[in-house]
Design a protein around this motif. Structure first.
Motif, PDB file in Angstrom:
ATOM      1  N   VAL A 158       0.753  -1.213  -0.102  1.00 53.36           N
ATOM      2  CA  VAL A 158      -0.133   0.104   0.408  1.00 53.36           C
ATOM      3  C   VAL A 158       0.804   1.658  -0.085  1.00 53.36           C
ATOM      4  CG1 VAL A 158      -2.273   0.747   1.182  1.00 53.36           C
ATOM      5  CG2 VAL A 158      -1.913  -1.691   1.404  1.00 53.36           C
ATOM      6  N   GLN A 159       1.022   2.132  -1.444  1.00 53.18           N
ATOM      7  CA  GLN A 159       1.832   3.220  -1.145  1.00 53.18           C
ATOM      8  C   GLN A 159       1.023   4.355  -1.894  1.00 53.18           C
ATOM      9  OE1 GLN A 159       4.320   1.524  -4.401  1.00 53.18           O
ATOM     10  NE2 GLN A 159       6.183   1.982  -2.794  1.00 53.18           N
ATOM     11  N   ILE A 160       1.549   5.299  -1.216  1.00 52.02           N
ATOM     12  CA  ILE A 160       0.676   6.875  -1.572  1.00 52.02           C
ATOM     13  C   ILE A 160       1.405   7.429  -2.317  1.00 52.02           C
ATOM     14  CG2 ILE A 160       0.012   9.039  -0.399  1.00 52.02           C
ATOM     15  CD1 ILE A 160       0.150   7.992   2.651  1.00 52.02           C
ATOM     16  N   LYS A 161       1.096   7.655  -4.262  1.00 55.39           N
ATOM     17  CA  LYS A 161       1.484   7.733  -4.492  1.00 55.39           C
ATOM     18  C   LYS A 161       2.105   9.470  -4.526  1.00 55.39           C
ATOM     19  CE  LYS A 161       0.785   8.691  -9.690  1.00 55.39           C
ATOM     20  NZ  LYS A 161      -0.565   8.944 -10.968  1.00 55.39           N
ATOM     21  N   ASP A 162       3.376   9.748  -4.868  1.00 61.18           N
ATOM     22  CA  ASP A 162       4.501  10.979  -4.846  1.00 61.18           C
ATOM     23  C   ASP A 162       4.655  11.441  -3.594  1.00 61.18           C
ATOM     24  OD1 ASP A 162       3.747  11.991  -7.837  1.00 61.18           O
ATOM     25  OD2 ASP A 162       1.924  12.412  -6.888  1.00 61.18           O
ATOM     26  N   PHE A 163       4.170  10.202  -2.499  1.00 64.38           N
ATOM     27  CA  PHE A 163       5.458  10.315  -1.092  1.00 64.38           C
ATOM     28  C   PHE A 163       5.698   9.211  -1.276  1.00 64.38           C
ATOM     29  CE2 PHE A 163       1.115  13.367  -1.112  1.00 64.38           C
ATOM     30  CZ  PHE A 163       1.984  13.928  -0.987  1.00 64.38           C
ATOM     31  N   GLN A 164       7.038   9.511  -0.610  1.00 62.29           N
ATOM     32  CA  GLN A 164       7.745   8.172   0.226  1.00 62.29           C
ATOM     33  C   GLN A 164       6.979   7.530   1.787  1.00 62.29           C
ATOM     34  OE1 GLN A 164      12.274   8.602   0.604  1.00 62.29           O
ATOM     35  NE2 GLN A 164      11.585   9.725  -1.057  1.00 62.29           N
ATOM     36  N   LEU A 165       5.498   7.031   1.390  1.00 61.48           N
ATOM     37  CA  LEU A 165       5.166   6.316   2.571  1.00 61.48           C
ATOM     38  C   LEU A 165       4.736   5.571   2.089  1.00 61.48           C
ATOM     39  CD1 LEU A 165       3.974   9.848   3.953  1.00 61.48           C
ATOM     40  CD2 LEU A 165       5.468   8.584   5.201  1.00 61.48           C
TER      41      LEU A 165
ATOM     42  N   ILE B 111       3.964 -10.083  -9.540  1.00 59.12           N
ATOM     43  CA  ILE B 111       3.411  -9.854 -10.898  1.00 59.12           C
ATOM     44  C   ILE B 111       2.594 -10.765 -11.197  1.00 59.12           C
ATOM     45  CG2 ILE B 111       4.697 -10.277 -13.414  1.00 59.12           C
ATOM     46  CD1 ILE B 111       7.095 -10.666 -11.944  1.00 59.12           C
ATOM     47  N   GLY B 112       1.728 -10.336 -11.668  1.00 58.38           N
ATOM     48  CA  GLY B 112       1.188 -10.264 -12.980  1.00 58.38           C
ATOM     49  C   GLY B 112      -0.584  -9.953 -12.016  1.00 58.38           C
ATOM     50  N   CYS B 113      -0.670  -9.580 -11.031  1.00 60.66           N
ATOM     51  CA  CYS B 113      -1.766  -8.873 -10.294  1.00 60.66           C
ATOM     52  C   CYS B 113      -1.694  -6.823 -10.241  1.00 60.66           C
ATOM     53  CB  CYS B 113      -0.953  -8.825  -9.035  1.00 60.66           C
ATOM     54  SG  CYS B 113      -2.073  -7.448  -7.351  1.00 60.66           S
ATOM     55  N   GLU B 114      -2.722  -6.737 -11.030  1.00 58.21           N
ATOM     56  CA  GLU B 114      -3.134  -5.489 -11.438  1.00 58.21           C
ATOM     57  C   GLU B 114      -2.864  -3.840  -9.918  1.00 58.21           C
ATOM     58  OE1 GLU B 114      -2.635  -4.342 -14.153  1.00 58.21           O
ATOM     59  OE2 GLU B 114      -2.549  -6.194 -15.549  1.00 58.21           O
ATOM     60  N   PRO B 115      -1.977  -3.407 -10.175  1.00 57.72           N
ATOM     61  CA  PRO B 115      -2.190  -2.242  -8.987  1.00 57.72           C
ATOM     62  C   PRO B 115      -3.677  -1.965  -9.519  1.00 57.72           C
ATOM     63  CG  PRO B 115      -0.377  -2.027 -10.324  1.00 57.72           C
ATOM     64  CD  PRO B 115      -1.426  -3.432 -11.366  1.00 57.72           C
ATOM     65  N   VAL B 116      -4.576  -1.489  -7.908  1.00 57.25           N
ATOM     66  CA  VAL B 116      -5.495  -0.582  -8.106  1.00 57.25           C
ATOM     67  C   VAL B 116      -5.621   0.672  -7.223  1.00 57.25           C
ATOM     68  CG1 VAL B 116      -7.468  -0.770  -6.344  1.00 57.25           C
ATOM     69  CG2 VAL B 116      -7.057  -2.856  -7.972  1.00 57.25           C
ATOM     70  N   LYS B 117      -5.845   1.576  -7.825  1.00 55.96           N
ATOM     71  CA  LYS B 117      -5.584   3.479  -7.177  1.00 55.96           C
ATOM     72  C   LYS B 117      -7.017   3.257  -6.527  1.00 55.96           C
ATOM     73  CE  LYS B 117      -1.886   4.698 -11.010  1.00 55.96           C
ATOM     74  NZ  LYS B 117      -1.632   5.605 -11.608  1.00 55.96           N
ATOM     75  N   LEU B 118      -6.797   3.995  -6.043  1.00 52.46           N
ATOM     76  CA  LEU B 118      -7.560   4.676  -4.678  1.00 52.46           C
ATOM     77  C   LEU B 118      -7.324   6.205  -4.584  1.00 52.46           C
ATOM     78  CD1 LEU B 118     -10.820   3.888  -3.188  1.00 52.46           C
ATOM     79  CD2 LEU B 118      -9.509   3.667  -1.607  1.00 52.46           C
ATOM     80  N   GLU B 119      -8.305   7.761  -4.652  1.00 57.03           N
ATOM     81  CA  GLU B 119      -8.239   8.698  -3.932  1.00 57.03           C
ATOM     82  C   GLU B 119      -9.075   9.136  -3.283  1.00 57.03           C
ATOM     83  OE1 GLU B 119      -8.679  11.364  -6.949  1.00 57.03           O
ATOM     84  OE2 GLU B 119      -7.682  10.581  -8.494  1.00 57.03           O
ATOM     85  N   ILE B 120      -8.657   9.914  -1.981  1.00 58.76           N
ATOM     86  CA  ILE B 120      -9.107   9.703  -0.932  1.00 58.76           C
ATOM     87  C   ILE B 120      -8.370  10.993  -0.173  1.00 58.76           C
ATOM     88  CG2 ILE B 120      -7.409   8.258   0.494  1.00 58.76           C
ATOM     89  CD1 ILE B 120      -9.402   7.861   2.664  1.00 58.76           C
TER      90      ILE B 120
ATOM     91  N   THR C  59      -3.688   9.738  -2.927  1.00 63.20           N
ATOM     92  CA  THR C  59      -3.698   8.677  -4.040  1.00 63.20           C
ATOM     93  C   THR C  59      -3.358   7.328  -3.623  1.00 63.20           C
ATOM     94  OG1 THR C  59      -4.111  10.264  -5.587  1.00 63.20           O
ATOM     95  CG2 THR C  59      -3.672   7.839  -6.307  1.00 63.20           C
ATOM     96  N   LEU C  60      -3.880   6.172  -3.273  1.00 63.76           N
ATOM     97  CA  LEU C  60      -3.042   4.838  -3.264  1.00 63.76           C
ATOM     98  C   LEU C  60      -2.649   4.187  -4.197  1.00 63.76           C
ATOM     99  CD1 LEU C  60      -4.531   6.827  -0.096  1.00 63.76           C
ATOM    100  CD2 LEU C  60      -4.474   4.354   0.786  1.00 63.76           C
ATOM    101  N   VAL C  61      -1.954   3.038  -3.993  1.00 61.18           N
ATOM    102  CA  VAL C  61      -2.009   2.473  -4.467  1.00 61.18           C
ATOM    103  C   VAL C  61      -2.011   1.270  -4.101  1.00 61.18           C
ATOM    104  CG1 VAL C  61      -0.689   1.912  -6.868  1.00 61.18           C
ATOM    105  CG2 VAL C  61      -0.484   3.981  -6.419  1.00 61.18           C
ATOM    106  N   PHE C  62      -2.476  -0.403  -4.132  1.00 60.69           N
ATOM    107  CA  PHE C  62      -2.230  -1.420  -3.737  1.00 60.69           C
ATOM    108  C   PHE C  62      -1.993  -1.969  -5.187  1.00 60.69           C
ATOM    109  CE2 PHE C  62      -5.981   1.379  -1.615  1.00 60.69           C
ATOM    110  CZ  PHE C  62      -5.512   0.792  -0.654  1.00 60.69           C
ATOM    111  N   SER C  63      -0.633  -3.117  -4.576  1.00 62.96           N
ATOM    112  CA  SER C  63      -0.265  -3.531  -6.075  1.00 62.96           C
ATOM    113  C   SER C  63       0.266  -4.914  -4.672  1.00 62.96           C
ATOM    114  CB  SER C  63       0.579  -3.125  -7.083  1.00 62.96           C
ATOM    115  OG  SER C  63       2.124  -3.200  -5.260  1.00 62.96           O
ATOM    116  N   HIS C  64       0.416  -6.299  -5.430  1.00 61.69           N
ATOM    117  CA  HIS C  64       1.358  -7.629  -5.085  1.00 61.69           C
ATOM    118  C   HIS C  64       2.137  -8.197  -5.875  1.00 61.69           C
ATOM    119  CE1 HIS C  64       1.224 -11.229  -3.025  1.00 61.69           C
ATOM    120  NE2 HIS C  64       1.319 -10.815  -1.960  1.00 61.69           N
TER     121      HIS C  64
END
Length: 764
Positions: free
Chosen positions: A43-50, A78-87, A71-76
Motif C-alpha cells: 500500500v503506497q501513497i503516490k508521490d510520497f515516500q509513505l 507480477i500478474g496482479c494489476e495495481p488498484v488506485k484509490l483517491e481519498i 492517491t493510494l496504490v495497492f499492488s502485490h
C-alpha cells in the motif's frame, strides 16, 4: 518539471508532519476471487515516500498523515494489476480494498509470492499451506514443492533439502533468525527443526546470500513463524496426523496470545509429538526403523512504535532406529547383501527401537532487538546459543571395551555454538536501499567414547554490505562479504596430544540485474563467487559413520572450496499461466566429495563399505522448471522438471551422488459448497535412472527409473474457526523402487504405499 513538483510535495508533506499530522488510514486488502485477506500486499501513497506492507492476513495501517487528498496504490505481485484509490483524508479512515490475487495451492506448500520487489537475489517467498502444517512430514519433504528444492530421504523420519544438486554444508538454514548449527555430515543427519512452528519459508539465492556467510553456496532457506495479528487476542491451532506405513502418529498444538492490556506484548508456545514404527516396503518390513520425537518452542516479545524485543527458545528431541540390515557382521554377508533382492533380516512391525540407534537433542536460545531510528533506518541485534547433542549406539560394540553395556553409547558428541550479528539497514532514497553488518560465532565440540571426529574450537567472523538500486523496470543489487575462520583441533595421536590449527579467509561477492519487461514477465541475472572452509568431518573423520553404515576417512590437507556461479531466472505470471525457469552453472575449484573406495572393511563393529573424502575441480549446471496452468477457476495443473549435470573438470569423468533427473505432473481441483471447500489433488512423479556415473565407481550400480503416484482429498469449513480434514495416499500403486540418493538402497527397497489422515482445528 515533474521532479520539481514531486520534491515540492515531499517538502510540503514534511512541513505538514511537523504540525499536527496525526491521522491514519487502515484497513484490509481482500482477494477478488474468494474474499480472503491478501498477505503482504503493498500500500503506497503516490508521490510520497509513505506506505505499508500488509501482514499475513491482509491488514495494513499508515499513520501520522495530514488532512489532505491522497492517491493510494495497492499492488502485490507480477500478474496482479495495481488498484488506485483517491481519498480526501479529514479523519481516521478504514478502507476495504479488493485485489486480483492468484494463489496456487499444493499438497505441501502454497506459493504466495514471487517476491513483489524486483529483487536480484532471486528471493522466493512461500507460506506453508494448511496441508503442510498438518502433514506431519519432515522439513525436507515439505520443501520439495518449491522450484529448485528436492529432499534427500532416509526412511520415513530423516530428510534434508537439496538445492541445485547440493546439500548439507552447502545449504544454509536460518531458523527463527539463527543459523542452524548441527552435525550436518551426511544423508542421515537431518536438520533438527520442527516444521510445525515455522509457517513462512524464504528461499534466497544470489546477491543477498552474502548476508548469511560462507557455506551458502547453493542457497539459504529462511524459516519464520507467522506474524502475530494483534487484532486476535488468542489463537489456538491443533494439527493431528496418522500414516499407515510405520503407523506414524503426530500431534502438534500452537497457542498464540496478543495482550490487549499491554499493547505490543505477545507470546507463542508450540509443542509437537511424533512416533512411528518399522517402515514397510511393498514386500517386507525394514527392521529397526522406528522413531520417537518430542519438541517444544516458546516465544515472547514486544513490538510497538520504534522498538522490537523478542526472545525465542526451542528444544528438539528424537530417538531414531538405524536400519539393522545395513549393519552386517562379516565381509561375505555384506557382499551378499549388495546382491540380494531383500535384506537378510526381514522383520515384522514393531515400535521398539533397538541398537543401532541415535539419540539427538538440539536446544536453541535466541534474543533479538531492533530499533527503528526513522522510517528509513533501523538497527538489529541478534544473539544466539545452540547446544547439539548426539549419542550413537552400535549393535556390535558398546561404550566400554571390557564390559558390554547396551545402555551406553558407542560415542557421544556435544556441539555448542554461540553466535551474534549486528545489521544496519538504511534507505537512502526511493531508489537506493543499503544493508550492512557484522557476524561472528564461537563453536566448540567435545566427544566421548569411540573416536569419529576430534574435539575442536572454531571461531568465525565476517562483515558484509549489500546495495540495491531500483528504478522503473530495472533493479541492480550488489553484495560483498569477507570472512575469517579459525579451526583449532585437539587430537591424540599415539597418546600424544596434537593441536593443528587451520586459518581460512576469503571474499564472497555477487552482482544481480533484474529487468521487468512487462507486468507479467521478469528476467533476473546473477553472478558471483562463494566459498566454504572444509568441515571437521571432511578433515578428520576416521572410522564408522554410524548412521550411514560406512567407514569414512577424512583428509587433513583439504583446501577451501570455491565456487563461481552464474544464474538466470525467467518468471511469467498471468491469470491462467505461471511459469518459472531457473538455469544455473557453477564452476568449483577444490570441490569436496565422498568417493567410494570400492573396498569393504571388517571392524570390531562389523563389515562396512569404505569411503574417502576427495577434492577435484568440478563443473555443475542444470535447470529447474515449473509451469502452472489454470484452465478455469477451480482447476490448476502443475508440471515440474529438474535437471543436474556434474563433471570432473580435470579428467572429464562423472562423480557419485548427483541427483537424477526428475519430472512431475499434477493437478488440484477446488470446489466450494456454501461454507465448505473441497480439494482433490494428484501427482505423478517420475525419477530417471542416473546413468551419468563411471562404470563400477560405486558399491552398487544406480537403481532403475521409477514412477510414483500420490493423491490427496481435503475438506475445509469456511468459517471463523475452520476445521480441515485431509486424506492422502503416497505411492498409490505400491511400487517397488530404490532411490539413488538413499544410502540404504544398497540393502533394501524404499517405502511402499502409505495412507494417511490429517486433522486441523483452529480457534480464534
Amino acid at each position: 518539471m515533474k521532479i520539481i513538483i514531486r520534491v515540492f510535495m515531499v517538502l510540503f508533506l514534511n512541513i505538514s508532519l511537523a504540525q499536527e499530522c496525526n491521522l491514519s488510514i487502515s484497513g484490509k486488502v481482500y482477494d477478488l476471487h474468494d474474499g480472503i485477506g491478501v498477505p503482504y500486499a503493498k500500500v503506497q501513497i503516490k508521490d510520497f515516500q509513505l506506505g505499508a506492507i500488509c501482514d499475513s492476513i491482509g491488514n495494513f495501517q499508515i499513520q501520522q498523515l495530514c488532512p489532505q487528498k491522497y492517491t493510494l496504490v495497492f499492488s502485490h505481485h507480477i500478474g496482479c494489476e495495481p488498484v488506485k484509490l483517491e481519498i480526501d483524508l479529514k479523519k481516521d479512515t478504514i478502507l476495504q480494498t479488493v485485489l486480483e490475487f492468484h494463489l496456487l495451492e499444493y499438497e505441501g506448500i502454497d506459493v504466495v509470492d514471487y517476491k513483489v520487489d524486483k529483487n536480484s537475489s532471486v528471493q522466493l517467498k512461500f507460506s506453508l499451506s494448511q496441508n503442510a502444517l498438518m502433514s506431519g512430514n519432515t522439513l525436507g519433504k515439505q520443501l520439495e514443492v518449491i522450484p529448485g528444492i528436492r529432499s534427500l530421504n532416509t526412511g520415513n523420519s530423516i530428510s534434508k533439502p537439496i538445492i541445485h544438486g547440493l546439500h548439507s554444508n552447502r545449504v544454509l538454514i536460518v531458523n527463527n533468525g539463527v543459523k542452524q548449527e548441527g552435525q550436518q555430515w551426511g544423508s542421515e543427519h537431518a536438520p533438527e527443526i520442527d516444521p510445525n512452528y515455522s509457517s513462512e519459508v524464504t528461499l534466497v539465492k544470489g546477491a543477498s546470500t552474502v548476508q548469511f556467510g560462507s557455506e551458502a553456496i547453493a542457497g539459504v532457506i529462511v524459516l519464520e513463524p507467522d506474524k502475530i495479528d494483534t487484532a486476535v487476542p488468542l489463537k489456538i491451532r491443533y494439527n493431528g496426523s496418522y500414516g499407515s506405513n510405520g503407523n506414524v502418529f503426530g500431534n502438534s498444538l500452537l497457542i498464540v496470545h496478543s495482550s490487549r492490556k499491554f499493547k505490543g506484548v505477545y507470546a507463542r508456545i508450540q509443542g509437537t509429538q511424533r512416533i512411528g514404527g518399522n517402515n514397510k516396503t511393498p514386500k517386507y518390513y525394514l527392521d529397526n526403523t522406528g522413531f520417537k520425537e518430542l519438541n517444544f518452542a516458546v516465544n515472547a516479545g514486544y513490538e510497538r512504535n520504534k522498538i522490537l524485543m523478542d526472545v525465542y527458545y526451542s528444544q528438539f528431541n528424537t530417538s531414531l532406529g538405524i536400519f539393522s540390515g545395513s549393519h552386517i557382521s562379516n565381509l561375505t554377508d555384506l557382499q551378499n547383501a549388495y546382491n540380494a533382492s531383500e535384506p537378510y533380516n526381514v522383520s515384522s512391525f514393531s515400535y521398539k527401537i533397538k541398537n543401532p540407534r541415535q539419540e539427538i537433542s538440539h536446544q536453541t536460545l535466541r534474543l533479538k532487538g531492533k530499533y527503528n531510528f526513522t522510517k528509513k533506518t533501523n538497527l538489529a541485534l541478534v544473539v544466539g546459543r545452540q547446544v547439539n547433542e548426539r549419542a550413537e549406539f552400535d549393535i556390535h560394540k558398546a561404550y566400554s571395551d571390557s564390559v558390554f553395556d547396551a545402555n551406553k553409547p558407542a560415542f557421544r558428541l556435544q556441539l555448542v555454538t554461540n553466535s551474534g550479528e549486528l545489521i544496519l539497514e538504511h534507505k537512502i532514497n526511493e531508489h537506493v536501499n543499503t544493508k550492512m553488518g557484522v557476524t561472528g560465532s564461537y563453536q566448540g565440540n567435545a566427544y566421548a567414547g569411540r573416536y569419529f571426529v576430534p574435539n575442536f574450537i572454531r571461531k568465525n567472523i565476517g562483515s558484509f554490505a549489500i546495495v540495491q538500486y531500483d528504478w522503473k523496470t530495472w533493479a541492480i543489487e550488489a553484495g560483498i562479504r569477507g570472512d575469517y575462520s579459525n579451526l583449532h583441533v585437539y587430537k591424540y595421536e599415539n597418546k600424544i596430544l596434537t593441536e593443528p590449527i587451520y586459518n581460512f579467509q576469503n571474499i564472497s561477492y555477487s552482482l544481480g540485474l533484474v529487468k521487468e519487461f512487462s507486468h507479467h514477465f521478469l528476467v533476473k541475472l546473477n553472478g558471483g563467487k562463494a566459498w566454504r572452509p572444509p568441515s571437521i568431518n571432511e578433515l578428520y573423520s576416521k572410522g564408522l559413520h554410524h548412521g550411514s553404515a560406512s567407514i569414512e576417512n577424512g583428509r587433513v590437507d583439504l583446501k577451501k572450496e570455491e565456487s563461481y556461479a552464474i544464474q538466470t531466472n525467467f518468471e511469467y505470471k498471468s491469470k491462467k499461466i505461471q511459469t518459472y525457469l531457473d538455469v544455473y552453472y557453477n564452476q568449483f575449484s577444490n570441490f569436496i566429495y565422498l568417493r567410494p573406495s570400492l573396498e569393504n572393511v571388517l571392524t570390531i563393529q562389523g563389515a562396512f563399505p569404505q569411503y574417502n573424502y576427495e577434492q577435484t575441480a568440478l563443473n555443475m549446471g542444470g535447470f529447474d522448471w515449473q509451469l502452472d496452468y489454470k484452465p478455469f477457476e477451480s482447476l490448476s495443473v502443475t508440471s515440474k522438471y529438474a535437471v543436474v549435470r556434474a563433471e570432473n573438470f580435470q579428467n572429464k569423468t562423472f562423480i557419485v551422488g548427483i541427483p537424477a533427473d526428475r519430472l512431475s505432473l499434477g493437478f488440484l481441483y477446488t470446489k466450494k459448497f456454501k461454507k465448505i471447500q473441497m480439494n482433490i489433488g494428484a501427482e505423478s512423479l517420475y525419477t530417471f535412472e542416473q546413468k551419468r556415473v563411471e562404470f563400477e565407481s560405486d558399491f552398487v550400480a544406480p537403481p532403475k527409473a521409477y514412477s510414483l503416484i500420490n493423491m490427496n482429498v481435503g475438506i475445509k469449513t469456511m468459517n471463523k474457526n475452520p476445521i480441515e480434514i485431509v486424506l492422502v495416499c503416497n505411492n498409490l500403486l505400491n511400487t517397488t523402487y530404490r532411490d539413488y540418493l538413499n544410502r540404504y538402497r544398497y540393502f533394501a527397497d524404499d517405502l511402499g504405499i502409505n495412507f494417511g489422515i490429517k486433522l486441523k482445528i483452529e480457534l480464534k
